[in-house]
Motif scaffolding. Sequence first.
Motif, PDB file in Angstrom:
ATOM      1  N   ARG A 161      -1.148  -6.301  -5.021  1.00 28.34           N
ATOM      2  CA  ARG A 161      -1.882  -5.720  -3.886  1.00 28.34           C
ATOM      3  C   ARG A 161      -1.739  -4.214  -3.894  1.00 28.34           C
ATOM      4  O   ARG A 161      -2.670  -3.479  -3.577  1.00 28.34           O
ATOM      5  CB  ARG A 161      -1.324  -6.276  -2.574  1.00 28.34           C
ATOM      6  N   LEU A 162      -0.546  -3.742  -4.254  1.00 30.81           N
ATOM      7  CA  LEU A 162      -0.325  -2.289  -4.270  1.00 30.81           C
ATOM      8  C   LEU A 162      -1.303  -1.611  -5.233  1.00 30.81           C
ATOM      9  O   LEU A 162      -1.883  -0.573  -4.911  1.00 30.81           O
ATOM     10  CB  LEU A 162       1.128  -1.972  -4.674  1.00 30.81           C
ATOM     11  N   LYS A 163      -1.476  -2.222  -6.411  1.00 25.68           N
ATOM     12  CA  LYS A 163      -2.366  -1.592  -7.395  1.00 25.68           C
ATOM     13  C   LYS A 163      -3.782  -1.449  -6.825  1.00 25.68           C
ATOM     14  O   LYS A 163      -4.403  -0.390  -6.971  1.00 25.68           O
ATOM     15  CB  LYS A 163      -2.382  -2.416  -8.684  1.00 25.68           C
ATOM     16  N   LYS A 164      -4.245  -2.503  -6.174  1.00 24.25           N
ATOM     17  CA  LYS A 164      -5.595  -2.415  -5.597  1.00 24.25           C
ATOM     18  C   LYS A 164      -5.646  -1.334  -4.517  1.00 24.25           C
ATOM     19  O   LYS A 164      -6.611  -0.571  -4.448  1.00 24.25           O
ATOM     20  CB  LYS A 164      -5.994  -3.772  -5.023  1.00 24.25           C
ATOM     21  N   ALA A 165      -4.577  -1.246  -3.710  1.00 27.84           N
ATOM     22  CA  ALA A 165      -4.566  -0.250  -2.622  1.00 27.84           C
ATOM     23  C   ALA A 165      -4.519   1.175  -3.177  1.00 27.84           C
ATOM     24  O   ALA A 165      -5.065   2.100  -2.564  1.00 27.84           O
ATOM     25  CB  ALA A 165      -3.369  -0.495  -1.704  1.00 27.84           C
ATOM     26  N   CYS A 166      -3.888   1.352  -4.345  1.00 27.98           N
ATOM     27  CA  CYS A 166      -3.790   2.698  -4.939  1.00 27.98           C
ATOM     28  C   CYS A 166      -5.177   3.240  -5.295  1.00 27.98           C
ATOM     29  O   CYS A 166      -5.410   4.442  -5.237  1.00 27.98           O
ATOM     30  CB  CYS A 166      -2.919   2.682  -6.195  1.00 27.98           C
ATOM     31  N   LYS A 167      -6.072   2.330  -5.660  1.00 28.81           N
ATOM     32  CA  LYS A 167      -7.431   2.776  -5.998  1.00 28.81           C
ATOM     33  C   LYS A 167      -8.121   3.393  -4.786  1.00 28.81           C
ATOM     34  O   LYS A 167      -8.993   4.233  -4.919  1.00 28.81           O
ATOM     35  CB  LYS A 167      -8.275   1.586  -6.489  1.00 28.81           C
ATOM     36  N   GLU A 168      -7.706   2.914  -3.594  1.00 31.46           N
ATOM     37  CA  GLU A 168      -8.313   3.424  -2.348  1.00 31.46           C
ATOM     38  C   GLU A 168      -7.602   4.681  -1.855  1.00 31.46           C
ATOM     39  O   GLU A 168      -8.043   5.295  -0.890  1.00 31.46           O
ATOM     40  CB  GLU A 168      -8.223   2.360  -1.234  1.00 31.46           C
ATOM     41  N   ALA A 169      -6.489   5.039  -2.485  1.00 28.72           N
ATOM     42  CA  ALA A 169      -5.684   6.158  -1.964  1.00 28.72           C
ATOM     43  C   ALA A 169      -5.884   7.433  -2.782  1.00 28.72           C
ATOM     44  O   ALA A 169      -4.965   8.230  -2.935  1.00 28.72           O
ATOM     45  CB  ALA A 169      -4.198   5.758  -1.947  1.00 28.72           C
ATOM     46  N   LEU A 170      -7.090   7.609  -3.321  1.00 24.83           N
ATOM     47  CA  LEU A 170      -7.368   8.824  -4.101  1.00 24.83           C
ATOM     48  C   LEU A 170      -7.792   9.957  -3.175  1.00 24.83           C
ATOM     49  O   LEU A 170      -8.539   9.734  -2.216  1.00 24.83           O
ATOM     50  CB  LEU A 170      -8.497   8.560  -5.100  1.00 24.83           C
ATOM     51  N   ALA A 193       0.851  -1.204   0.000  1.00 24.99           N
ATOM     52  CA  ALA A 193       0.000   0.000   0.000  1.00 24.99           C
ATOM     53  C   ALA A 193       0.878   1.242   0.000  1.00 24.99           C
ATOM     54  O   ALA A 193       2.028   1.192   0.450  1.00 24.99           O
ATOM     55  CB  ALA A 193      -0.893   0.000   1.236  1.00 24.99           C
ATOM     56  N   PRO A 194       0.353   2.362  -0.507  1.00 29.02           N
ATOM     57  CA  PRO A 194       1.106   3.619  -0.410  1.00 29.02           C
ATOM     58  C   PRO A 194       1.303   3.981   1.058  1.00 29.02           C
ATOM     59  O   PRO A 194       0.562   3.491   1.911  1.00 29.02           O
ATOM     60  CB  PRO A 194       0.191   4.650  -1.103  1.00 29.02           C
ATOM     61  N   PRO A 195       2.278   4.860   1.363  1.00 29.43           N
ATOM     62  CA  PRO A 195       2.497   5.237   2.759  1.00 29.43           C
ATOM     63  C   PRO A 195       1.215   5.758   3.411  1.00 29.43           C
ATOM     64  O   PRO A 195       0.395   6.390   2.749  1.00 29.43           O
ATOM     65  CB  PRO A 195       3.550   6.358   2.662  1.00 29.43           C
ATOM     66  N   GLU A 196       1.069   5.458   4.704  1.00 23.14           N
ATOM     67  CA  GLU A 196      -0.122   5.859   5.482  1.00 23.14           C
ATOM     68  C   GLU A 196      -0.470   7.340   5.235  1.00 23.14           C
ATOM     69  O   GLU A 196       0.403   8.206   5.304  1.00 23.14           O
ATOM     70  CB  GLU A 196       0.225   5.629   6.977  1.00 23.14           C
ATOM     71  N   GLY A 197      -1.700   7.596   4.922  1.00 25.63           N
ATOM     72  CA  GLY A 197      -2.177   8.983   4.810  1.00 25.63           C
ATOM     73  C   GLY A 197      -1.912   9.648   3.468  1.00 25.63           C
ATOM     74  O   GLY A 197      -2.444  10.727   3.202  1.00 25.63           O
ATOM     75  N   VAL A 198      -1.101   9.022   2.603  1.00 28.55           N
ATOM     76  CA  VAL A 198      -0.812   9.650   1.309  1.00 28.55           C
ATOM     77  C   VAL A 198      -2.037   9.540   0.404  1.00 28.55           C
ATOM     78  O   VAL A 198      -2.672   8.488   0.320  1.00 28.55           O
ATOM     79  CB  VAL A 198       0.423   8.980   0.658  1.00 28.55           C
ATOM     80  N   ARG A 199      -2.360  10.630  -0.300  1.00 26.69           N
ATOM     81  CA  ARG A 199      -3.501  10.644  -1.221  1.00 26.69           C
ATOM     82  C   ARG A 199      -3.053  11.176  -2.578  1.00 26.69           C
ATOM     83  O   ARG A 199      -2.246  12.099  -2.650  1.00 26.69           O
ATOM     84  CB  ARG A 199      -4.626  11.560  -0.675  1.00 26.69           C
ATOM     85  N   TYR A 200      -3.597  10.590  -3.645  1.00 26.91           N
ATOM     86  CA  TYR A 200      -3.207  11.001  -5.003  1.00 26.91           C
ATOM     87  C   TYR A 200      -4.375  11.689  -5.711  1.00 26.91           C
ATOM     88  O   TYR A 200      -5.523  11.245  -5.610  1.00 26.91           O
ATOM     89  CB  TYR A 200      -2.772   9.771  -5.814  1.00 26.91           C
ATOM     90  N   ASP A 201      -4.038  12.749  -6.450  1.00 25.79           N
ATOM     91  CA  ASP A 201      -5.063  13.427  -7.255  1.00 25.79           C
ATOM     92  C   ASP A 201      -5.356  12.632  -8.525  1.00 25.79           C
ATOM     93  O   ASP A 201      -6.434  12.724  -9.094  1.00 25.79           O
ATOM     94  CB  ASP A 201      -4.578  14.835  -7.642  1.00 25.79           C
ATOM     95  N   PHE A 202      -4.356  11.891  -8.962  1.00 26.26           N
ATOM     96  CA  PHE A 202      -4.536  11.106 -10.192  1.00 26.26           C
ATOM     97  C   PHE A 202      -3.683   9.845 -10.100  1.00 26.26           C
ATOM     98  O   PHE A 202      -2.489   9.910  -9.805  1.00 26.26           O
ATOM     99  CB  PHE A 202      -4.102  11.952 -11.403  1.00 26.26           C
ATOM    100  N   VAL A 203      -4.311   8.693 -10.346  1.00 27.93           N
ATOM    101  CA  VAL A 203      -3.574   7.427 -10.439  1.00 27.93           C
ATOM    102  C   VAL A 203      -3.761   6.896 -11.853  1.00 27.93           C
ATOM    103  O   VAL A 203      -4.905   6.731 -12.313  1.00 27.93           O
ATOM    104  CB  VAL A 203      -4.076   6.389  -9.412  1.00 27.93           C
ATOM    105  N   LEU A 204      -2.657   6.664 -12.549  1.00 27.78           N
ATOM    106  CA  LEU A 204      -2.726   6.060 -13.881  1.00 27.78           C
ATOM    107  C   LEU A 204      -2.188   4.645 -13.809  1.00 27.78           C
ATOM    108  O   LEU A 204      -1.029   4.436 -13.440  1.00 27.78           O
ATOM    109  CB  LEU A 204      -1.871   6.860 -14.888  1.00 27.78           C
ATOM    110  N   ASP A 205      -3.022   3.676 -14.154  1.00 26.54           N
ATOM    111  CA  ASP A 205      -2.536   2.299 -14.312  1.00 26.54           C
ATOM    112  C   ASP A 205      -2.017   2.193 -15.737  1.00 26.54           C
ATOM    113  O   ASP A 205      -2.795   2.088 -16.678  1.00 26.54           O
ATOM    114  CB  ASP A 205      -3.676   1.310 -14.060  1.00 26.54           C
TER     115      ASP A 205
END
Length: 335
Positions: free
Chosen positions: A246-255, A225-237
């Motif tokens: 697992r990281l890819k799935k977690a990135c979807k939750e980190a928007l 998962a991305p570091p705790e609390g980090v949020r992305y404005d845009f995630v490009l797969d």
Amino acid sequence: MSKDRTPAAATMNAVVCRRYGPPEVLQLAKVAKPFPRPDEVRVRIHASAVTASDIFIRSARVTPALQVPFRLMMGITKPRHPVVGFVFSGVVDEVGGRISRFKPGDEVYGTTGFRLGAYAEYRCMKETDSRQHGCLALKPGNLTHEESTAAAYGGLLALQYVDKGDVRPSDSVLVYGASGTSGTIAMQYAKHLGAIVTGACSTTNIDFVKSLGADQVIDYTRTDAPPEGVRYDFVLDSVGGMKTSRLKKACKEALAAGGKYVSIDDGDLELSSERMARLKELVEAGTITPVLGRTYSLSDIVEAHRFVEGGHKRGGVAVTISHAEDRPAPEGAGG
Ligand SMILES: NC(=O)c1ccc[n+]([C@@H]2O[C@H](COP(=O)([O-])OP(=O)(O)OC[C@H]3O[C@@H](n4cnc5c(N)ncnc54)[C@H](OP(=O)(O)O)[C@@H]3O)[C@@H](O)[C@H]2O)c1
């Protein structure tokens, strides 16, 4: 008098695919050399590439939902157009009477569209864009033909899909699969737009992805998962649905609130010469440097497909297409 403009003896080297299957279905062959119609240019191809698209087409390995549309479009039991290959770079050597955008001697790069045919010494192209007939543009002057194939494929994908993210200066952007043909360009383009960019890749590519300008790198083989609390404005797969973690799935939750998640598999790749012209400017300005991982010769096409099918190429993989008349005559030959 015959209306056929094709001299009977005019043939060229090409790679044909006479059934869907493993890399070994690809065969070197002599096929008819094409001659341009009035609305076509003929490109003397110097390099092609082995892209994700070439692997899908050769193997027909697409998701069950896409099997029917894929086969209707490309051919039911084998590619309808046996000379395969989707991307090329070369030099215009002949133009039809209705051509206005190109002249003989222009160095060009492009994609063929569904009719394929880039694994060959020559390919005729229309100068207007379409999914069927592809797109053609002047190539970046500071790239080799081999590098230009990585620019064409990775650049078309990266610009189209990063633009969907509506990236603003200081946005936090994550490019998942940052070491691929499109990922390497997507990262550089997002940086150019002013974003703070994180690249996700495997351990072996961490330094490489940093060298392309990533502000942060996450290793998808070691981090879930991305570091705790980090949020992305845009995630490009940028590697698509076939490659995940697992990281890819977690990135979807980190928007971040209002953030966007875009997969490079969403919708169809637009074959746009306007986008290729924009890419040429970005490459010539030094803003984007396409990455070429390996180069093969046309006679090693089976090995090249095997390597790309392994799923871990870095940047693009090019195929050099040499022309018999360019090779030095053997000693003692001639007069
Ligand atoms: N929308 C459309 O019409 C359209 C058209 C063409 C292509 N596409 C999509 O575009 C995709 C991208 O193609 P591409 O050529 O740019 O990418 P690619 O070169 O196929 O991706 C190769 C990279 O993927 C990385 N990778 C492998 N497994 C991974 C995983 N599980 N997680 C993260 N990274 C992984 C590898 O890095 P490591 O060695 O570090 O793992 C390698 O550098 C295609 O696969 C296809 O899905 C879409």
